[in-house]
Design an enzyme around this catalytic site. Structure first.
Site, PDB file in Angstrom:
ATOM      1  N   ARG A  99       0.834  -1.205   0.000  1.00  0.00           N
ATOM      2  CA  ARG A  99       0.000   0.000   0.000  1.00  0.00           C
ATOM      3  C   ARG A  99       0.873   1.262   0.000  1.00  0.00           C
ATOM      4  O   ARG A  99       0.470   2.297  -0.499  1.00  0.00           O
ATOM      5  CB  ARG A  99      -0.892  -0.006   1.243  1.00  0.00           C
ATOM      6  CG  ARG A  99      -2.164  -0.792   1.008  1.00  0.00           C
ATOM      7  CD  ARG A  99      -3.316   0.193   0.955  1.00  0.00           C
ATOM      8  NE  ARG A  99      -4.464  -0.361   0.285  1.00  0.00           N
ATOM      9  CZ  ARG A  99      -5.550   0.333  -0.016  1.00  0.00           C
ATOM     10  NH1 ARG A  99      -5.626   1.600   0.299  1.00  0.00           N
ATOM     11  NH2 ARG A  99      -6.548  -0.218  -0.608  1.00  0.00           N
ATOM     12  N   GLN A 116      -7.892   0.039  -7.866  1.00  0.00           N
ATOM     13  CA  GLN A 116      -7.149  -0.683  -6.829  1.00  0.00           C
ATOM     14  C   GLN A 116      -8.092  -1.496  -5.951  1.00  0.00           C
ATOM     15  O   GLN A 116      -9.226  -1.077  -5.693  1.00  0.00           O
ATOM     16  CB  GLN A 116      -6.388   0.332  -5.954  1.00  0.00           C
ATOM     17  CG  GLN A 116      -5.559  -0.331  -4.869  1.00  0.00           C
ATOM     18  CD  GLN A 116      -4.580   0.626  -4.224  1.00  0.00           C
ATOM     19  OE1 GLN A 116      -4.662   1.832  -4.439  1.00  0.00           O
ATOM     20  NE2 GLN A 116      -3.670   0.107  -3.428  1.00  0.00           N
ATOM     21  N   ARG A 120     -12.242  -1.732   1.827  1.00  0.00           N
ATOM     22  CA  ARG A 120     -13.554  -1.629   2.477  1.00  0.00           C
ATOM     23  C   ARG A 120     -14.416  -2.828   2.100  1.00  0.00           C
ATOM     24  O   ARG A 120     -15.188  -3.318   2.910  1.00  0.00           O
ATOM     25  CB  ARG A 120     -14.251  -0.335   2.059  1.00  0.00           C
ATOM     26  CG  ARG A 120     -13.466   0.894   2.443  1.00  0.00           C
ATOM     27  CD  ARG A 120     -14.167   2.148   1.964  1.00  0.00           C
ATOM     28  NE  ARG A 120     -15.380   2.397   2.709  1.00  0.00           N
ATOM     29  CZ  ARG A 120     -16.464   2.987   2.196  1.00  0.00           C
ATOM     30  NH1 ARG A 120     -16.482   3.351   0.934  1.00  0.00           N
ATOM     31  NH2 ARG A 120     -17.519   3.185   2.941  1.00  0.00           N
ATOM     32  N   ARG A 217      -9.351  -1.416   9.136  1.00  0.00           N
ATOM     33  CA  ARG A 217      -8.138  -1.295   8.304  1.00  0.00           C
ATOM     34  C   ARG A 217      -7.198  -0.200   8.794  1.00  0.00           C
ATOM     35  O   ARG A 217      -6.056  -0.119   8.349  1.00  0.00           O
ATOM     36  CB  ARG A 217      -8.512  -1.035   6.847  1.00  0.00           C
ATOM     37  CG  ARG A 217      -9.059   0.355   6.595  1.00  0.00           C
ATOM     38  CD  ARG A 217      -9.189   0.632   5.128  1.00  0.00           C
ATOM     39  NE  ARG A 217     -10.010   1.798   4.880  1.00  0.00           N
ATOM     40  CZ  ARG A 217     -10.141   2.364   3.683  1.00  0.00           C
ATOM     41  NH1 ARG A 217      -9.526   1.846   2.650  1.00  0.00           N
ATOM     42  NH2 ARG A 217     -10.902   3.409   3.525  1.00  0.00           N
ATOM     43  N   ARG A 244      10.911   7.207 -11.072  1.00  0.00           N
ATOM     44  CA  ARG A 244      10.939   6.085 -10.135  1.00  0.00           C
ATOM     45  C   ARG A 244      12.080   5.106 -10.396  1.00  0.00           C
ATOM     46  O   ARG A 244      12.293   4.181  -9.602  1.00  0.00           O
ATOM     47  CB  ARG A 244       9.594   5.358 -10.149  1.00  0.00           C
ATOM     48  CG  ARG A 244       8.398   6.249  -9.840  1.00  0.00           C
ATOM     49  CD  ARG A 244       8.503   6.926  -8.484  1.00  0.00           C
ATOM     50  NE  ARG A 244       7.341   7.777  -8.205  1.00  0.00           N
ATOM     51  CZ  ARG A 244       7.128   8.379  -7.044  1.00  0.00           C
ATOM     52  NH1 ARG A 244       7.983   8.242  -6.046  1.00  0.00           N
ATOM     53  NH2 ARG A 244       6.067   9.143  -6.869  1.00  0.00           N
TER      54      ARG A 244
HETATM   55  C1  LIG Z   1      12.213  10.591  -5.193  1.00  0.00           C
HETATM   56  C2  LIG Z   1      10.851  11.164  -4.964  1.00  0.00           C
HETATM   57  C3  LIG Z   1      10.517  11.668  -3.726  1.00  0.00           C
HETATM   58  C4  LIG Z   1       9.241  12.198  -3.500  1.00  0.00           C
HETATM   59  N1  LIG Z   1       8.926  12.669  -2.257  1.00  0.00           N
HETATM   60  C5  LIG Z   1       7.698  13.187  -2.028  1.00  0.00           C
HETATM   61  C6  LIG Z   1       7.336  13.703  -0.737  1.00  0.00           C
HETATM   62  O1  LIG Z   1       8.121  13.679   0.189  1.00  0.00           O
HETATM   63  N2  LIG Z   1       6.091  14.194  -0.564  1.00  0.00           N
HETATM   64  C7  LIG Z   1       5.194  14.257  -1.577  1.00  0.00           C
HETATM   65  O2  LIG Z   1       4.085  14.728  -1.383  1.00  0.00           O
HETATM   66  N3  LIG Z   1       5.495  13.762  -2.799  1.00  0.00           N
HETATM   67  C8  LIG Z   1       6.712  13.243  -3.051  1.00  0.00           C
HETATM   68  N4  LIG Z   1       7.009  12.740  -4.286  1.00  0.00           N
HETATM   69  C9  LIG Z   1       5.979  12.761  -5.342  1.00  0.00           C
HETATM   70  C10 LIG Z   1       6.203  13.948  -6.290  1.00  0.00           C
HETATM   71  O3  LIG Z   1       6.099  15.177  -5.618  1.00  0.00           O
HETATM   72  C11 LIG Z   1       5.172  13.890  -7.426  1.00  0.00           C
HETATM   73  O4  LIG Z   1       3.870  14.030  -6.874  1.00  0.00           O
HETATM   74  C12 LIG Z   1       5.202  12.608  -8.195  1.00  0.00           C
HETATM   75  O5  LIG Z   1       6.534  12.235  -8.448  1.00  0.00           O
HETATM   76  C13 LIG Z   1       4.456  12.763  -9.514  1.00  0.00           C
HETATM   77  O6  LIG Z   1       5.161  13.673 -10.331  1.00  0.00           O
HETATM   78  P1  LIG Z   1       4.440  14.655 -11.288  1.00  0.00           P
HETATM   79  O7  LIG Z   1       3.541  15.594 -10.548  1.00  0.00           O
HETATM   80  O8  LIG Z   1       5.528  15.265 -12.139  1.00  0.00           O
HETATM   81  O9  LIG Z   1       3.589  13.630 -12.182  1.00  0.00           O
HETATM   82  P2  LIG Z   1       2.170  13.781 -12.857  1.00  0.00           P
HETATM   83  O10 LIG Z   1       1.126  14.096 -11.884  1.00  0.00           O
HETATM   84  O11 LIG Z   1       1.998  12.525 -13.620  1.00  0.00           O
HETATM   85  O12 LIG Z   1       2.334  14.963 -13.835  1.00  0.00           O
HETATM   86  C14 LIG Z   1       3.213  14.888 -14.954  1.00  0.00           C
HETATM   87  C15 LIG Z   1       3.569  16.304 -15.371  1.00  0.00           C
HETATM   88  O13 LIG Z   1       2.380  16.956 -15.823  1.00  0.00           O
HETATM   89  C16 LIG Z   1       2.419  18.318 -15.417  1.00  0.00           C
HETATM   90  N5  LIG Z   1       1.317  18.553 -14.448  1.00  0.00           N
HETATM   91  C17 LIG Z   1       0.563  17.619 -13.817  1.00  0.00           C
HETATM   92  N6  LIG Z   1      -0.343  18.181 -13.036  1.00  0.00           N
HETATM   93  C18 LIG Z   1      -0.174  19.515 -13.160  1.00  0.00           C
HETATM   94  C19 LIG Z   1      -0.794  20.631 -12.576  1.00  0.00           C
HETATM   95  N7  LIG Z   1      -1.784  20.493 -11.688  1.00  0.00           N
HETATM   96  N8  LIG Z   1      -0.366  21.835 -12.897  1.00  0.00           N
HETATM   97  C20 LIG Z   1       0.650  22.016 -13.780  1.00  0.00           C
HETATM   98  N9  LIG Z   1       1.307  20.999 -14.374  1.00  0.00           N
HETATM   99  C21 LIG Z   1       0.898  19.766 -14.066  1.00  0.00           C
HETATM  100  C22 LIG Z   1       3.770  18.537 -14.769  1.00  0.00           C
HETATM  101  O14 LIG Z   1       4.705  18.935 -15.745  1.00  0.00           O
HETATM  102  C23 LIG Z   1       4.105  17.169 -14.258  1.00  0.00           C
HETATM  103  O15 LIG Z   1       5.487  16.946 -14.061  1.00  0.00           O
HETATM  104  C24 LIG Z   1       8.277  12.217  -4.544  1.00  0.00           C
HETATM  105  C25 LIG Z   1       8.626  11.701  -5.791  1.00  0.00           C
HETATM  106  C26 LIG Z   1       9.885  11.170  -6.016  1.00  0.00           C
HETATM  107  C27 LIG Z   1      10.216  10.607  -7.381  1.00  0.00           C
END
Ligand SMILES: Cc1cc2nc3c(=O)[nH]c(=O)nc-3n(C[C@H](O)[C@H](O)[C@H](O)COP(=O)(O)OP(=O)(O)OC[C@H]3O[C@@H](n4cnc5c(N)ncnc54)[C@H](O)[C@@H]3O)c2cc1C
Length: 294
Positions: A99, A116, A120, A217, A244
């Site tokens: 999870r 997923q 529940r 849960r 990732r």
């Molecule tokens: C090593 C690592 C550590 C992390 N640690 C944390 C943590 O401590 N806490 C935490 O909360 N998260 C954490 N994350 C998650 C991270 O902050 C992102 O939420 C996650 O990796 C998804 O990335 P993303 O938003 O780029 O992807 P997606 O949501 O798939 O979006 C892809 C791309 O689309 C665009 N996009 C998407 N939504 C929007 C929007 N609303 N506005 C403008 N552009 C948008 C952006 O260019 C974005 O990069 C971590 C991730 C990694 C890889």
């Protein structure tokens, strides 16, 4: 002794669905465009659909550059024309993940859909747990002790001398899972018993069971195994694999990123072939590409 906790050490990643093309409709379109002679050299529908969608932008069906689909898609990646690769879609079923992994996964929003297993609706009384890679050897050592002495991890201390710090750590992890499972079942039964015996409709019975499980849960660990169906387009998958497969990502989700990359490189090499897996000293394997976040 109660049934031992089922410990999962590896995820299973299955590509269960992929892009199809309606060739008759595509031919009809090409004919309308006076481009019925256009062909491409890939048999992979995902790669072909991306080329078809990219070529619509510049009506370039009649004058393809040399190099075929591989060169065409490589150019798309090179110039960062990422919206074009969103047209290729893949469906995966992933099992044997925790999870905590899926909680990280669903942070990927653009281009992703998820279904997923529900905690529940589904009874988690036979909890399976995903051991984090960093504790796999420890848990394995402790598991063999529980088997050898025929006791639970909880009772192991009373029965046997724990031979090493590693086995002690593994025993603690296993005992924690056992306790969570016991507490979950106790709470689910307790909540169900509060309303037992009252005549109710089937619908009400289902609702009450859901209410009991959703409360019980709350004591389940992050390691609880789950199953998830994910659909994503090639652009979204590329971003996921990059983020990732990096050294900073969580070890369990890194494993899934590597597994997905292997599957996608075999399935659609022209869309994912630019990624390389290298050994970084002190880190292990990492995924990288010259075409960052297309
Ligand atoms: C090593 C690592 C550590 C992390 N640690 C944390 C943590 O401590 N806490 C935490 O909360 N998260 C954490 N994350 C998650 C991270 O902050 C992102 O939420 C996650 O990796 C998804 O990335 P993303 O938003 O780029 O992807 P997606 O949501 O798939 O979006 C892809 C791309 O689309 C665009 N996009 C998407 N939504 C929007 C929007 N609303 N506005 C403008 N552009 C948008 C952006 O260019 C974005 O990069 C971590 C991730 C990694 C890889």
């Amino acid at each position: 002794m109660s049934d031992p906790i089922k410990v999962i050490t590896e995820p299973t990643v299955r590509l269960v669905g992929r892009q199809v093309i309606d060739e008759a409709e595509l031919s009809a379109f090409l004919k309308d465009e006076d481009a019925e002679t256009w062909t491409t050299d890939t048999d992979v529908s995902a790669e072909k659909i991306v080329e078809v969608s990219g070529r619509i932008c510049y009506r370039s069906y009649s004058k393809p550059r040399p190099g075929g689909n591989a060169a065409y898609l490589n150019h798309i990646l090179e110039v960062g024309h990422g919206s074009v690769i969103e047209h290729a879609v893949y469906n995966f079923i992933i099992t044997g993940v925790s999870r905590s992994l899926t909680h990280e996964w669903v942070r990927h929003r653009a281009g992703w859909s998820y279904s997923q297993r529900s905690q529940r609706f589904i009874d988690e009384g036979d909890l399976s747990a995903v051991v984090p890679p960093a504790l796999a050897a420890e848990v394995d050592e402790a598991l063999s002790l529980t088997r050898q002495f025929g006791v639970s991890a909880h009772d192991l201390l009373q029965t046997a001398r724990i031979p090493s710090a590693a086995a002690g750590a593994g025993r603690r992890w296993l005992a924690s899972m056992e306790k969570a499972r016991r507490d979950y079942s106790y709470l689910a039964d307790y909540l169900a018993s509060k309303t037992a015996g009252q005549p109710v409709s089937q619908e009400e019975r289902t609702l009450r069971r859901k209410r009991a499980r959703e409360a019980a849960r709350s004591v389940l660990p992050n390691a609880t195994a789950t199953e998830i169906f994910v659909t994503a387009n090639a652009r979204a998958l590329r971003t996921f694999i990059e983020q990732r497969g990096d050294e900073h990502a969580d070890a369990e989700i890194r494993r899934v990123a590597f597994a997905m990359l292997g599957i996608l490189q075999a399935d659609s090499p022209n869309l994912f072939g630019d990624y390389v897996v290298t050994d970084r000293p002190g880190v292990g394997q990492v995924i990288s590409t010259p075409y960052h976040k297309v």
